[in-house]
Design an enzyme around this catalytic site. Structure first.
Site, PDB file in Angstrom:
ATOM      1  CB  CYS A  73      -0.898   0.005   1.231  1.00 39.35           C
ATOM      2  SG  CYS A  73      -1.799   1.543   1.414  1.00 39.35           S
ATOM      3  CB  CYS A  79      -2.942   4.813   6.346  1.00 42.79           C
ATOM      4  SG  CYS A  79      -4.483   4.066   6.832  1.00 42.79           S
ATOM      5  CB  CYS A  82      -1.684  -1.495   7.619  1.00 38.33           C
ATOM      6  SG  CYS A  82      -3.110  -2.207   6.806  1.00 38.33           S
ATOM      7  CB  CYS A 163      -8.380   0.476   1.870  1.00 44.50           C
ATOM      8  SG  CYS A 163      -7.814  -0.421   3.320  1.00 44.50           S
ATOM      9  CD  GLN A 288     -16.076 -11.279  15.455  1.00 50.86           C
ATOM     10  OE1 GLN A 288     -15.016 -10.780  15.071  1.00 50.86           O
ATOM     11  NE2 GLN A 288     -16.314 -11.518  16.727  1.00 50.86           N
ATOM     12  CE1 TYR A 317     -17.854  -9.540  29.458  1.00 49.39           C
ATOM     13  CE2 TYR A 317     -17.562 -11.915  29.654  1.00 49.39           C
ATOM     14  CZ  TYR A 317     -17.472 -10.652  30.202  1.00 49.39           C
ATOM     15  OH  TYR A 317     -17.023 -10.504  31.479  1.00 49.39           O
ATOM     16  CD  GLU A 338     -23.430  -7.549  24.078  1.00 45.68           C
ATOM     17  OE1 GLU A 338     -22.468  -8.318  23.902  1.00 45.68           O
ATOM     18  OE2 GLU A 338     -23.299  -6.326  24.285  1.00 45.68           O
ATOM     19  CG  ASP A 387     -15.590 -13.105  22.093  1.00 42.12           C
ATOM     20  OD1 ASP A 387     -14.475 -12.574  22.277  1.00 42.12           O
ATOM     21  OD2 ASP A 387     -16.184 -13.075  20.988  1.00 42.12           O
ATOM     22  CB  CYS A 414      -9.848  -9.219  21.228  1.00 42.86           C
ATOM     23  SG  CYS A 414     -10.793  -8.356  22.473  1.00 42.86           S
TER      24      CYS A 414
HETATM   25  N1  SAH Z   1     -19.051 -12.795  21.028  1.00 42.53           N
HETATM   26  C1  SAH Z   1     -19.430 -11.714  20.167  1.00 42.53           C
HETATM   27  C2  SAH Z   1     -18.967 -10.323  20.611  1.00 42.53           C
HETATM   28  C3  SAH Z   1     -17.732 -10.214  21.436  1.00 42.53           C
HETATM   29  S1  SAH Z   1     -17.211  -8.542  21.686  1.00 42.53           S
HETATM   30  C4  SAH Z   1     -18.969 -12.008  18.750  1.00 42.53           C
HETATM   31  O1  SAH Z   1     -18.116 -12.844  18.557  1.00 42.53           O
HETATM   32  O2  SAH Z   1     -19.475 -11.406  17.820  1.00 42.53           O
HETATM   33  C5  SAH Z   1     -17.526  -8.318  23.416  1.00 42.53           C
HETATM   34  C6  SAH Z   1     -18.970  -8.001  23.743  1.00 42.53           C
HETATM   35  O3  SAH Z   1     -19.116  -7.889  25.145  1.00 42.53           O
HETATM   36  C7  SAH Z   1     -19.483  -6.686  23.181  1.00 42.53           C
HETATM   37  O4  SAH Z   1     -20.623  -6.948  22.397  1.00 42.53           O
HETATM   38  C8  SAH Z   1     -19.836  -5.856  24.434  1.00 42.53           C
HETATM   39  O5  SAH Z   1     -20.975  -5.045  24.245  1.00 42.53           O
HETATM   40  C9  SAH Z   1     -20.096  -6.920  25.457  1.00 42.53           C
HETATM   41  N2  SAH Z   1     -19.917  -6.570  26.878  1.00 42.53           N
HETATM   42  C10 SAH Z   1     -19.054  -5.701  27.425  1.00 42.53           C
HETATM   43  N3  SAH Z   1     -19.112  -5.742  28.769  1.00 42.53           N
HETATM   44  C11 SAH Z   1     -20.042  -6.676  29.102  1.00 42.53           C
HETATM   45  C12 SAH Z   1     -20.545  -7.193  30.334  1.00 42.53           C
HETATM   46  N4  SAH Z   1     -20.077  -6.748  31.504  1.00 42.53           N
HETATM   47  N5  SAH Z   1     -21.470  -8.155  30.285  1.00 42.53           N
HETATM   48  C13 SAH Z   1     -21.947  -8.620  29.103  1.00 42.53           C
HETATM   49  N6  SAH Z   1     -21.507  -8.169  27.904  1.00 42.53           N
HETATM   50  C14 SAH Z   1     -20.569  -7.204  27.895  1.00 42.53           C
END
Ligand code: SAH
Length: 464
Positions: A73, A79, A82, A163, A288, A317, A338, A387, A414
């Protein structure tokens, strides 16, 4: 040692930080240099000096590292997107794998973690992988309309309609929007004066379905788009165009999208698949951004969950229920939690369109919903999947999880630092790490995604 600002020196890069900066020492004094990689010998110019370390800017590579590649790029350096395009993809994968290994050892105290780690899951084609892009619209120094990306740590736009990590069709979409704006004298938004109309162009592409969404984010209403049918007619000719939307954001804010959307043409959403599961995605939905690697990541989570069909599973989550629905294909019952209500609305809708009736979603904090439900029902899950965002799980949630004694915990992460911290707690409370997989979801960036399988430890009898 006397180092001064703007002084040019020769530096050998010896290390690489988790932010993707090279680190070299000048007479023992550490300097961080963006755009360099381990093994580079470079001429650098000192930009900032602190007591024990400083920063420098790359001026010229004198001797390139064997791991260095020419970034394809042309605006990779300016930018803010990346950060590590100059590092070969092989080394990027190694860097991410090592990040997880190092955090697990240093923060988690897992000395032999390497023996549990699978080889890194990289992309076959580490380009054009993103299904969502948000391009700011503005003016260059000469006053020409431009679309592109923000330069690192600033809000000045680096013009770029091509991009290399985005879907290829974005270029045509952006050129179409820009020429419509020019022909109809539509203004771009100016942050400083809070005037002008078009703030951003958001695009989403369903990689499996080929469906495309274009959303114009306006500092105003859709009626202010003069001669909008000309724009719609042009965009409509792009194969796959499914949804053209206006989002209004009149706030003085860094947030890109406002709360209200109006559809100009086509559907209110596009559809895409991860594996066999279908998802409806609106302009505001969290989805995602790398669907093919997400499939790799979720398949790993599913493999680690080792479901036979009779299990009760919590997905904490859960966002729009992406993992929950993936697990529901193989479980008896899945409970998703969530914090964001709109995400749960999407999750329930996605369960409905996939005709899955063995998933129940709760809106709220995982650390509050899970203990309350456990107290109420006494049901012990067989598997818990988490997650969390980068800050990881609340300690209280980890305690509740171990008290519920699921056979397996699958931790999707992550952020390797908080992953290691949380795994340490889980292992102190009767679990042990069985397997770790690192999946590259974001090539050329420093983001690291991983998934860990923990099982009830064979040595500890949890008597709490
Ligand atoms: N598992 C999903 C999203 C993961 S991202 C996927 O793979 O698409 C993390 C998520 O946790 C976000 O959507 C965020 O809004 C949520 N989150 C953050 N703090 C939280 C909490 N205390 N309890 C429940 N969810 C929460």
């Amino acid at each position: 040692m006397e180092l001064k600002k703007n002084q040019e020196i020769l530096l050998t890069i010896e290390d690489f930080t988790k932010e993707g900066e090279g680190l070299g020492k000048y007479q023992g004094f550490p300097l961080f240099v963006k755009d360099t990689v381990i093994g580079d010998v470079a001429k650098v110019s000192v930009t900032k000096l602190k007591k024990n370390y400083g920063y420098a800017r790359l001026v010229e590579i004198i001797e390139p590292s064997p791991d260095r590649v020419i970034p394809p790029c042309p605006v990779a350096r300016q930018c803010g997107g990346c950060k590590i395009q100059q590092l070969s993809y092989e080394k990027q994968k190694e860097f991410k794998w090592n990040q997880v290994a190092n955090c697990m050892k240093r923060i988690g105290g897992f000395a032999d973690i390497e023996s549990k780690m699978e080889p890194v899951y990289g992309m076959e084609e580490p380009w054009h992988y993103r299904n969502k892009a948000q391009f700011p619209i503005g003016k260059d120094k000469e006053g020409n309309l431009v679309a592109g990306f923000y330069a690192g740590r600033t809000h000045s736009i680096v013009p770029n309609t091509n991009c290399l990590i985005q879907a290829k069709v974005n270029q045509q979409i952006l050129e179409t929007v820009l020429s419509y704006m020019k022909a109809n004298h539509i203004s771009s938004y100016d942050e400083t004066s809070h005037t002008g109309l078009v703030r951003h162009v958001l695009t989403r592409v369903g990689f499996t379905t080929g469906e495309i969404m274009v959303c114009l984010i306006l500092n105003g209403k859709k009626e202010q788009l003069k001669n909008v049918s000309a724009l719609i007619n042009e965009l409509k000719t792009i194969p796959g165009m499914t949804s053209i939307i206006v989002n209004t954001n009149k706030e003085k804010t860094n947030k890109i999208l406002g709360p209200v959307c109006q559809t100009l043409w086509g559907k209110d959403y596009i559809e895409d698949y991860i594996g066999n599961v279908r998802y409806q995605i609106g302009p505001l939905s969290f989805f995602q951004v790398n669907p093919s690697q997400t499939k790799v990541l979720y398949s790993k989570a599913l493999e680690y969950a080792d479901l036979k069909g009779q299990e009760v599973v919590w997905d904490l989550y859960c966002g729009i229920g992406t993992i929950s629905l993936f697990l529901a294909q193989k479980a008896k019952q899945v409970y998703g939690v969530e914090i964001i209500k709109e995400a749960i609305d999407d999750a329930r809708n996605n369960a409905r369109i996939n005709e899955m009736d063995n998933v129940t979603f709760y809106v709220g904090k995982a650390e509050e919903i899970v203990p309350a439900q456990y107290e109420k029902t006494g049901i012990r899950p067989d598997v818990i999947v988490v997650d969390p965002p980068r800050k990881g799980c609340e300690a209280s949630l980890l305690h509740t999880m171990t008290q519920m004694q699921p056979e397996r915990i699958v931790y999707v992460s992550c952020d390797p630092g908080t992953l290691a911290r949380d795994c340490k707690i889980l292992c102190e409370e009767g679990y042990e790490i069985k397997k770790v997989a690192v999946v590259d979801q974001f090539s050329h960036s420093v983001h690291v995604e991983s998934v860990v399988l923990l099982s009830k430890s064979s040595f500890t009898i949890n008597e709490k």
